[in-house]
Design a protein around this motif. Structure first.
Motif, PDB file in Angstrom:
ATOM      1  N   ILE A  15       0.852  -1.206   0.000  1.00 27.62           N
ATOM      2  CA  ILE A  15       0.000   0.000   0.000  1.00 27.62           C
ATOM      3  C   ILE A  15       0.876   1.239   0.000  1.00 27.62           C
ATOM      4  O   ILE A  15       0.634   2.185  -0.757  1.00 27.62           O
ATOM      5  N   VAL A  16       1.920   1.246   0.820  1.00 29.08           N
ATOM      6  CA  VAL A  16       2.845   2.389   0.861  1.00 29.08           C
ATOM      7  C   VAL A  16       3.485   2.587  -0.507  1.00 29.08           C
ATOM      8  O   VAL A  16       3.564   3.710  -1.008  1.00 29.08           O
ATOM      9  N   HIS A  17       3.920   1.508  -1.161  1.00 29.75           N
ATOM     10  CA  HIS A  17       4.504   1.623  -2.496  1.00 29.75           C
ATOM     11  C   HIS A  17       3.505   2.224  -3.470  1.00 29.75           C
ATOM     12  O   HIS A  17       3.849   3.106  -4.265  1.00 29.75           O
ATOM     13  N   ALA A  18       2.273   1.732  -3.431  1.00 28.75           N
ATOM     14  CA  ALA A  18       1.240   2.216  -4.357  1.00 28.75           C
ATOM     15  C   ALA A  18       0.955   3.702  -4.156  1.00 28.75           C
ATOM     16  O   ALA A  18       0.649   4.417  -5.114  1.00 28.75           O
ATOM     17  N   ARG A  33      -5.306  -2.427  -7.714  1.00 27.28           N
ATOM     18  CA  ARG A  33      -3.858  -2.563  -7.936  1.00 27.28           C
ATOM     19  C   ARG A  33      -3.296  -3.834  -7.305  1.00 27.28           C
ATOM     20  O   ARG A  33      -2.200  -4.254  -7.645  1.00 27.28           O
ATOM     21  N   MET A  34      -4.045  -4.416  -6.360  1.00 26.10           N
ATOM     22  CA  MET A  34      -3.587  -5.631  -5.676  1.00 26.10           C
ATOM     23  C   MET A  34      -4.677  -6.703  -5.752  1.00 26.10           C
ATOM     24  O   MET A  34      -5.238  -7.093  -4.733  1.00 26.10           O
ATOM     25  N   PRO A  35      -4.973  -7.184  -6.966  1.00 22.44           N
ATOM     26  CA  PRO A  35      -6.065  -8.157  -7.099  1.00 22.44           C
ATOM     27  C   PRO A  35      -5.810  -9.477  -6.389  1.00 22.44           C
ATOM     28  O   PRO A  35      -6.753 -10.237  -6.155  1.00 22.44           O
ATOM     29  N   ASP A  36      -4.561  -9.738  -6.017  1.00 19.83           N
ATOM     30  CA  ASP A  36      -4.231 -10.978  -5.318  1.00 19.83           C
ATOM     31  C   ASP A  36      -4.509 -10.899  -3.818  1.00 19.83           C
ATOM     32  O   ASP A  36      -4.374 -11.883  -3.105  1.00 19.83           O
ATOM     33  N   VAL A  37      -4.920  -9.719  -3.329  1.00 22.03           N
ATOM     34  CA  VAL A  37      -5.212  -9.514  -1.907  1.00 22.03           C
ATOM     35  C   VAL A  37      -6.713  -9.261  -1.773  1.00 22.03           C
ATOM     36  O   VAL A  37      -7.289  -8.492  -2.537  1.00 22.03           O
ATOM     37  N   VAL A  46      -5.503  -0.459   5.209  1.00 24.14           N
ATOM     38  CA  VAL A  46      -5.619   0.985   4.971  1.00 24.14           C
ATOM     39  C   VAL A  46      -6.043   1.669   6.267  1.00 24.14           C
ATOM     40  O   VAL A  46      -5.489   2.713   6.645  1.00 24.14           O
ATOM     41  N   GLU A  47      -6.993   1.081   6.974  1.00 25.90           N
ATOM     42  CA  GLU A  47      -7.440   1.662   8.251  1.00 25.90           C
ATOM     43  C   GLU A  47      -6.310   1.696   9.274  1.00 25.90           C
ATOM     44  O   GLU A  47      -6.145   2.673  10.002  1.00 25.90           O
ATOM     45  N   LEU A  48      -5.520   0.629   9.329  1.00 28.29           N
ATOM     46  CA  LEU A  48      -4.382   0.605  10.256  1.00 28.29           C
ATOM     47  C   LEU A  48      -3.360   1.697   9.908  1.00 28.29           C
ATOM     48  O   LEU A  48      -2.855   2.397  10.790  1.00 28.29           O
ATOM     49  N   LEU A  49      -3.061   1.838   8.615  1.00 23.92           N
ATOM     50  CA  LEU A  49      -2.100   2.859   8.193  1.00 23.92           C
ATOM     51  C   LEU A  49      -2.634   4.268   8.434  1.00 23.92           C
ATOM     52  O   LEU A  49      -1.881   5.164   8.826  1.00 23.92           O
ATOM     53  N   ALA A  50      -3.925   4.463   8.218  1.00 23.34           N
ATOM     54  CA  ALA A  50      -4.524   5.781   8.479  1.00 23.34           C
ATOM     55  C   ALA A  50      -4.542   6.059   9.982  1.00 23.34           C
ATOM     56  O   ALA A  50      -4.190   7.159  10.425  1.00 23.34           O
ATOM     57  N   GLY A  51      -4.900   5.066  10.762  1.00 25.65           N
ATOM     58  CA  GLY A  51      -4.916   5.228  12.214  1.00 25.65           C
ATOM     59  C   GLY A  51      -3.537   5.494  12.788  1.00 25.65           C
ATOM     60  O   GLY A  51      -3.388   6.194  13.789  1.00 25.65           O
ATOM     61  N   GLY A  52      -2.502   4.956  12.136  1.00 27.13           N
ATOM     62  CA  GLY A  52      -1.125   5.154  12.577  1.00 27.13           C
ATOM     63  C   GLY A  52      -0.488   6.417  12.019  1.00 27.13           C
ATOM     64  O   GLY A  52       0.683   6.682  12.272  1.00 27.13           O
ATOM     65  N   LEU A  73      -0.235   9.469   1.093  1.00 31.88           N
ATOM     66  CA  LEU A  73       0.844   8.970   1.936  1.00 31.88           C
ATOM     67  C   LEU A  73       1.541  10.134   2.625  1.00 31.88           C
ATOM     68  O   LEU A  73       1.844  11.141   1.989  1.00 31.88           O
ATOM     69  N   ARG A  74       1.781   9.995   3.909  1.00 31.02           N
ATOM     70  CA  ARG A  74       2.614  10.956   4.640  1.00 31.02           C
ATOM     71  C   ARG A  74       4.027  10.370   4.630  1.00 31.02           C
ATOM     72  O   ARG A  74       4.396   9.593   5.492  1.00 31.02           O
TER      73      ARG A  74
END
Length: 192
Positions: A15-18, A33-37, A46-52, A73-74
């Motif tokens: 997600i960070v790369h994207a 972008r990540m159809p395998d997930v 995404v929620e974890l990254l936003a919360g962090g 992305l920050r």
């Protein structure tokens, strides 16, 4: 969760790369972008990254009665800083490296699964070079790599540009050899 815990996960790293390069994407766009997930997995991470604090909401809009968020992305938060890296244990480094390799494999497989994938035309490279360096040569090499890479990290998406994943990996593969020469009696011996 600290930045180390947040970033040491293959899906979160993808997600960070994207999101790199100033892009704003919705969770649905990330799923595409990540159809395998699975979608549920992407939404959860995404929620974890936003919360962090690694992702932030850039904008919101109503779409068919639901709120669709565009995330950004920050970049300054999406790093493992020098102090955290210095305090990481050997097991932490194993986990970090394993997550990085799992991410790299997933990203490469995702690339190859595209209909238009052309490794030759896309100048795909995965070479490894073993080289002998003293400490100063190593520092010079790292400085030169940073000088080449860092300015390009600021490139925004633009017509004619494709996003590339560059993964420099650097570690010693052998202990320095210590040799002892035996000197004639009464003379000093040399150790290198």
């Amino acid at each position: 969760m600290d930045s180390l815990e947040l970033l040491v996960h293959p899906v979160r790293l993808r997600i960070v790369h994207a999101m790199s390069g100033g892009q704003t994407l919705t969770t649905a766009q990330l799923c595409a972008r990540m159809p395998d997930v699975s979608k549920a997995t992407v939404y959860r991470h995404v929620e974890l990254l936003a919360g962090g604090g690694i992702l932030e909401v850039d904008s919101e809009q109503r779409v068919r009665g639901a709120v669709e968020r565009h995330y950004r992305l920050r970049r300054e938060r999406a790093v493992i800083d020098a102090d955290t890296a210095a305090s990481a244990t050997t097991d932490d480094h194993r986990r970090i490296f394993a997550a990085a390799m799992a991410t790299l494999l997933a990203e490469f497989n995702s690339y190859l699964d595209r209909d238009q994938a052309n490794p030759t035309e896309d100048l795909v490279g995965y070479r490894q070079h073993a080289m002998w360096l003293d400490h100063n040569e190593l520092v010079d090499l790292i400085s030169a790599l940073r000088a080449a890479i860092i300015p390009r990290l600021k490139n925004p998406p633009a017509p004619g540009r494709s996003q590339y994943l560059l993964s420099p990996i650097l570690f010693p593969i052998d202990q320095p050899e210590v040799t002892t020469e035996v000197a004639p009696a009464g003379k000093a011996h040399k150790t290198t």
